[in-house]
Design an enzyme around this catalytic site. Sequence first.
Site, PDB file in Angstrom:
ATOM      1  N   ASP A 156      46.036  48.352  51.463  1.00 46.61           N
ATOM      2  CA  ASP A 156      46.423  47.547  50.295  1.00 46.61           C
ATOM      3  C   ASP A 156      45.620  46.246  50.328  1.00 46.61           C
ATOM      4  O   ASP A 156      44.869  45.991  51.283  1.00 46.61           O
ATOM      5  CB  ASP A 156      47.938  47.250  50.314  1.00 46.61           C
ATOM      6  CG  ASP A 156      48.416  46.562  49.041  1.00 46.61           C
ATOM      7  OD1 ASP A 156      47.765  46.707  47.991  1.00 46.61           O
ATOM      8  OD2 ASP A 156      49.447  45.860  49.093  1.00 46.61           O
ATOM      9  N   SER A 157      45.838  45.412  49.321  1.00 47.60           N
ATOM     10  CA  SER A 157      45.201  44.097  49.320  1.00 47.60           C
ATOM     11  C   SER A 157      46.098  43.077  50.013  1.00 47.60           C
ATOM     12  O   SER A 157      45.752  41.906  50.078  1.00 47.60           O
ATOM     13  CB  SER A 157      44.978  43.654  47.877  1.00 47.60           C
ATOM     14  OG  SER A 157      46.235  43.570  47.231  1.00 47.60           O
TER      15      SER A 157
ATOM     16  N   GLY B  12      44.156  43.099  41.474  1.00 48.50           N
ATOM     17  CA  GLY B  12      44.517  43.308  40.073  1.00 48.50           C
ATOM     18  C   GLY B  12      43.717  42.453  39.097  1.00 48.50           C
ATOM     19  O   GLY B  12      43.650  42.751  37.908  1.00 48.50           O
TER      20      GLY B  12
ATOM     21  N   CYS C 104      48.246  50.905  47.078  1.00 49.09           N
ATOM     22  CA  CYS C 104      47.895  49.871  46.104  1.00 49.09           C
ATOM     23  C   CYS C 104      47.589  50.584  44.789  1.00 49.09           C
ATOM     24  O   CYS C 104      46.673  51.412  44.728  1.00 49.09           O
ATOM     25  CB  CYS C 104      46.668  49.121  46.613  1.00 49.09           C
ATOM     26  SG  CYS C 104      45.969  47.968  45.432  1.00 49.09           S
TER      27      CYS C 104
ATOM     28  N   CYS D 223      53.110  47.943  41.004  1.00 46.91           N
ATOM     29  CA  CYS D 223      52.316  47.229  42.015  1.00 46.91           C
ATOM     30  C   CYS D 223      53.198  47.187  43.251  1.00 46.91           C
ATOM     31  O   CYS D 223      54.387  46.824  43.159  1.00 46.91           O
ATOM     32  CB  CYS D 223      51.998  45.811  41.522  1.00 46.91           C
ATOM     33  SG  CYS D 223      51.366  44.724  42.833  1.00 46.91           S
ATOM     34  N   THR D 224      52.643  47.559  44.392  1.00 52.01           N
ATOM     35  CA  THR D 224      53.496  47.667  45.582  1.00 52.01           C
ATOM     36  C   THR D 224      54.064  46.307  46.009  1.00 52.01           C
ATOM     37  O   THR D 224      55.121  46.250  46.629  1.00 52.01           O
ATOM     38  CB  THR D 224      52.733  48.322  46.745  1.00 52.01           C
ATOM     39  OG1 THR D 224      51.453  47.676  46.902  1.00 52.01           O
ATOM     40  CG2 THR D 224      52.514  49.797  46.497  1.00 52.01           C
ATOM     41  N   HIS D 225      53.389  45.229  45.659  1.00 55.93           N
ATOM     42  CA  HIS D 225      53.949  43.910  45.987  1.00 55.93           C
ATOM     43  C   HIS D 225      55.316  43.711  45.317  1.00 55.93           C
ATOM     44  O   HIS D 225      56.212  43.108  45.887  1.00 55.93           O
ATOM     45  CB  HIS D 225      52.995  42.795  45.542  1.00 55.93           C
ATOM     46  CG  HIS D 225      51.893  42.550  46.529  1.00 55.93           C
ATOM     47  ND1 HIS D 225      50.829  43.397  46.658  1.00 55.93           N
ATOM     48  CD2 HIS D 225      51.717  41.558  47.447  1.00 55.93           C
ATOM     49  CE1 HIS D 225      50.023  42.929  47.616  1.00 55.93           C
ATOM     50  NE2 HIS D 225      50.540  41.825  48.104  1.00 55.93           N
TER      51      HIS D 225
HETATM   52  N1  DGL Z   1      49.689  45.784  45.790  1.00 54.36           N
HETATM   53  C1  DGL Z   1      48.665  46.020  44.901  1.00 54.36           C
HETATM   54  C2  DGL Z   1      48.975  46.997  43.792  1.00 54.36           C
HETATM   55  O1  DGL Z   1      49.788  47.827  43.967  1.00 54.36           O
HETATM   56  C3  DGL Z   1      47.649  45.014  44.639  1.00 54.36           C
HETATM   57  C4  DGL Z   1      47.986  43.760  43.979  1.00 54.36           C
HETATM   58  C5  DGL Z   1      46.754  42.916  43.818  1.00 54.36           C
HETATM   59  O2  DGL Z   1      46.003  42.747  44.801  1.00 54.36           O
HETATM   60  O3  DGL Z   1      46.528  42.425  42.703  1.00 54.36           O
HETATM   61  O4  DGL Z   1      48.411  46.964  42.750  1.00 54.36           O
END
Ligand code: DGL
Length: 277
Positions: free
Chosen positions: A7-8, A40, A70, A182-184
């Site tokens: 992921d990021s 993103g 991600c 988004c996983t975040h």
């Molecule tokens: N967690 C990520 C996702 O699911 C990335 C969020 C990002 O780096 O913008 O999209």
Amino acid sequence: MRIGIFDSGIGGLTTLVACLRYLPDEEYFFFADNANAPYGDRDPGQVREWTEKAYEYFLARSADAVVLACNSATSAAAATLREHSRKVPVIGIEPAIKKALSADDGRILLLATELTARGEKLQQLLQGLPGGMERVDVLACPGWMEIIERQDHQWREQAGKYWEQHIAGVMDTGIRGIVLGCTHYCWLAGDILRWTGSGCQVFDGNDGVARQLYRQVMGREAPEPGRIPARVRMHFCFSANAQEKKSLAVRLLASHGMKVEDADRETDPAPCLRLAP
Ligand code: DGL
């Protein structure tokens, strides 16, 4: 077996937790390219390149499968990675729109990054699902990921303010299901349920990815998910602020009741890839 999770940032830890319910005894390599986050907001071609490099990173560590935890990296890179890199399976995450559409016949709100929201992959997914084009509203949430990634003592309050300012208004139009694209955002699932009140469900793609991972590596359907294991052996790699981020990851996993054994403690830490442009 060795499994790479990419992921990021810390969003991918929520996917890792889901995978651990099905495959608790494997060796996990968690790599976050936080030096280049937020994905993103980046150009999809650039995200594709970084994701390809991350895939190589996992190959060099003899991974048996790579999970793109991600949505943005999946949108930008999963198809080409699968086309060109046949050595090790790539499992990408997708917004759980299908699940949300079948859970209720009301309207659905997908929250995602700009890259995911604008991506062709999402358009195809929506077009392929009955009701996808008619019942799903898509809202890009630039800036939300950064608040969640910080995990300082104000992050939850600031994430709540973001909700009030950018999302709550859309909720007033009668949304019945929210898809976390988004996983975040998964770190806010409990809060979102509270903010929306009763009658609204929250969905994410983590369980689907974990089941798909199980199918790929075990060659059969996933069983019912088990408990989160009490102990887990991890390798961590962050492309910026590695020590600080590693401690944060251990703390976040501990909040799920897991004791993390840092597999690299007694040797040098895994060399971090600098993926900065
Ligand atoms: N967690 C990520 C996702 O699911 C990335 C969020 C990002 O780096 O913008 O999209």
